[in-house]
Write a protein that holds these residues in place. Sequence first.
Motif, short mmCIF file in Angstrom:
data_model
loop_
_atom_site.label_atom_id
_atom_site.label_comp_id
_atom_site.label_asym_id
_atom_site.label_seq_id
_atom_site.Cartn_x
_atom_site.Cartn_y
_atom_site.Cartn_z
N ALA A 206 0.80 -1.23 0.00
CA ALA A 206 0.00 0.00 0.00
C ALA A 206 0.84 1.28 0.00
O ALA A 206 0.39 2.31 -0.48
CB ALA A 206 -0.92 0.00 1.22
N GLY A 207 2.03 1.22 0.53
CA GLY A 207 2.82 2.44 0.64
C GLY A 207 2.40 3.28 1.84
O GLY A 207 1.47 2.94 2.57
N MET A 208 3.08 4.39 2.04
CA MET A 208 2.78 5.26 3.18
C MET A 208 1.49 6.05 2.94
O MET A 208 1.28 6.58 1.86
CB MET A 208 3.93 6.24 3.41
CG MET A 208 5.20 5.58 3.92
SD MET A 208 4.95 4.90 5.60
CE MET A 208 4.69 6.42 6.53
N PRO A 209 0.63 6.14 3.94
CA PRO A 209 -0.59 6.94 3.80
C PRO A 209 -0.25 8.41 3.55
O PRO A 209 0.72 8.93 4.10
CB PRO A 209 -1.30 6.75 5.14
CG PRO A 209 -0.76 5.47 5.69
CD PRO A 209 0.67 5.41 5.22
N GLU A 210 -1.06 9.05 2.74
CA GLU A 210 -0.87 10.47 2.42
C GLU A 210 -2.06 11.27 2.94
O GLU A 210 -3.20 11.02 2.57
CB GLU A 210 -0.76 10.66 0.91
CG GLU A 210 0.41 9.93 0.28
CD GLU A 210 0.46 10.14 -1.23
OE1 GLU A 210 -0.15 11.13 -1.69
OE2 GLU A 210 1.10 9.32 -1.92
N PRO A 211 -1.82 12.26 3.81
CA PRO A 211 -2.93 13.08 4.34
C PRO A 211 -3.57 13.92 3.23
O PRO A 211 -2.88 14.45 2.36
CB PRO A 211 -2.25 13.97 5.38
CG PRO A 211 -0.96 13.28 5.71
CD PRO A 211 -0.53 12.60 4.45
N THR A 212 -4.88 14.01 3.29
CA THR A 212 -5.60 14.88 2.35
C THR A 212 -5.67 16.31 2.85
O THR A 212 -5.98 17.22 2.08
CB THR A 212 -7.04 14.38 2.13
OG1 THR A 212 -7.74 14.46 3.38
CG2 THR A 212 -7.06 12.95 1.63
N GLY A 213 -5.43 16.50 4.15
CA GLY A 213 -5.62 17.82 4.75
C GLY A 213 -7.05 18.08 5.15
O GLY A 213 -7.35 19.16 5.70
N GLU A 214 -7.95 17.15 4.92
CA GLU A 214 -9.35 17.33 5.26
C GLU A 214 -9.60 16.99 6.73
O GLU A 214 -9.02 16.06 7.27
CB GLU A 214 -10.24 16.44 4.39
CG GLU A 214 -10.14 16.70 2.90
CD GLU A 214 -10.86 15.63 2.10
OE1 GLU A 214 -12.10 15.55 2.22
OE2 GLU A 214 -10.18 14.87 1.37
#
Length: 656
Positions: free
Chosen positions: A97-105
């Motif tokens: 999956a890789g590292m989670p990326e924040p949406t900023g939401e």
Amino acid sequence: MTDPDEINPRKALELGMDRPISRRDFFDGVIAATGIAAACSLPGIGGRNTSPAKGAEDLELSPDTSYPPSLTGLRGDTAEALSVPHALRDQRFWAYAGMPEPTGERYDLVVVGAGISGLSAAHRWLERDPGARILILDNHDDIGGHALRNEFRPRARRGPLVAYGGSRSIINPAAWTPEGKDLLAKLDIRPERLAGERRLYADLGMHDSVFCDRETFPAERLVVFTPGKGAPRWIAELPVAEQAGKDLLMLYGDPPDWFPGLSGEEKQERLARLTYSGFLAEVCGVHPDVLKFVQTMPSDEWAYGSDAFGAIDAWACADEHRYAGFQGLGLDASKPSRYNSPTVIKEWDAGEPRAYRFPEGNQAIVRMMAARMIPGFATTADMAGITTASFDYGALDRPGNRVRVRLSSPVVSAANDGRPEAATGATVGYFDGERVRTVRAGSVIMACWNSMIPYLVGDLPLAQRAALYRAVKVPLLYATVQLRDWRAWQEIGIRRARFTGARWCVAELDDPADIGGYRCPRTPSEPIAVHMVSTPVTPGVSPAHGSVAGRYALIETPYGYLEYSIRDQLTRLLGPGGFDAARDIEAITVNRWGHGHTPEYATPWDLDFYPDGRPPAAVARRPHGRIAIANADSVPAARADAAVTAAYRAVAELQR
């Protein structure tokens, strides 16, 4: 029904498997068995249909992919919807999956699951906090969860033909929970307005029936329950052994007191330790053909057969055509037994059991909630207009809206920000088709399958994880078949048929329901939707174990085989009335619910804690920091009001 490797390609042609009807075919990545591979190598089978065949001029074959209800073929728990949850279950997801990326939401509330419970939670939250910002995430491509809408557009009809693909009815609204009644009142849903044309089929001489199929008996025979046909007459028509006929006459006539000398409470306790099949075999000593005849009696309602259905509930649900053999026991019929299932107890004094249905089933309730919360989604939100309203799915996740629904976005993690007892928020991760994205939330409501929650919330207490794993849903298939007309049904005088042992246990014409500007088919020359139900639970074991085994078998069953079995059974049932599958079937949608029906606590399987002990759901649904748990699994019960009750409870736990 034959096994997949026994399909006859020649018969597949005769049944119309080469016709480019409105459908999409999926194989879920499973290598088909020889018979299926051969059948699906025929022209027009095994891929999406793009052009009509000669003679298909009355059929519209181009469903709008931006409008999920118009999609046909395999719906519900498709491979696309299940791939990420299954990868999480099998511990394959995070390795790639890789590292989670924040949406900023950031939202005040994130709801996991866009079914009845999830939308009810958001609706209730807004009622108590009108300014809240809410995000609802779901792994499916449509709102409603198990409450799915199937829509067809036959050219021989003005306007769409609407049907349900899952959660069907508002059953016994007088017996609904206070929370369920509250939601109906807030949405101004008045079930009595959904009574429909209840006499339509009867006035046309069409009735219930049972089809004794070749999977069960040496000879196939249709037995129609015409009014006034008493048990001796219809039993005489069954293709059962002579002794089985005598046993059935005894069961439906004047059975003895099987437990003489015992008190009413002791008799109920004996029944509570038996399934209905066990009662008939072990206590009544009936011929094996009787067990074959009754096996599918509870399947449509309870999603498993008489070999798993409790005898005490069979006693409570007995009528002139079902669950006989209890009359001689002399049990008090003025009140339920404490051993009865919770729904049986709840609905005992509700009067005549009535089911009130929108044409699209309970997705109408979901759409009415979404329409009230999300500007631009629907042209109306009222009961009369919701079925014929226009819907803009692009509005569901519009950035400017306070409430947003993000479909095809399976949640992969939910975690409190800090220790649960001190957390003031949480982080939720979901897969957007390419990578894991995260959003921040003040609170989270898990309105998804409860057995999935331990894979998403990693730090749950061990006892709670174990209790959540016990929430094993029962697999179901709901097929909706659009026919060019229903003359064959009228010709043989039926509106519904129960099959005794074939893959599909029920085939029935859509209930005649009018609402607002929507009008149901009224004459046999009109197109109509036929509903078929299959319950893949493996017989001979508990509902939980049978559900797991049945689900694995279901996921390996190719769509082509499901279509073949639909065509085959309808032909066997309706052929004497002039039915031609190749000519009369114009569209097929198979709604696959591998995780479908929520089983409630029932005897004899749950006697270790029911009715007197502490149920696992009481432990499973405990809030965990800023994360609360909803879904009908947390009650547990399969009725729509249970999903609403779970949602209200979860909101109350977080908004204290």
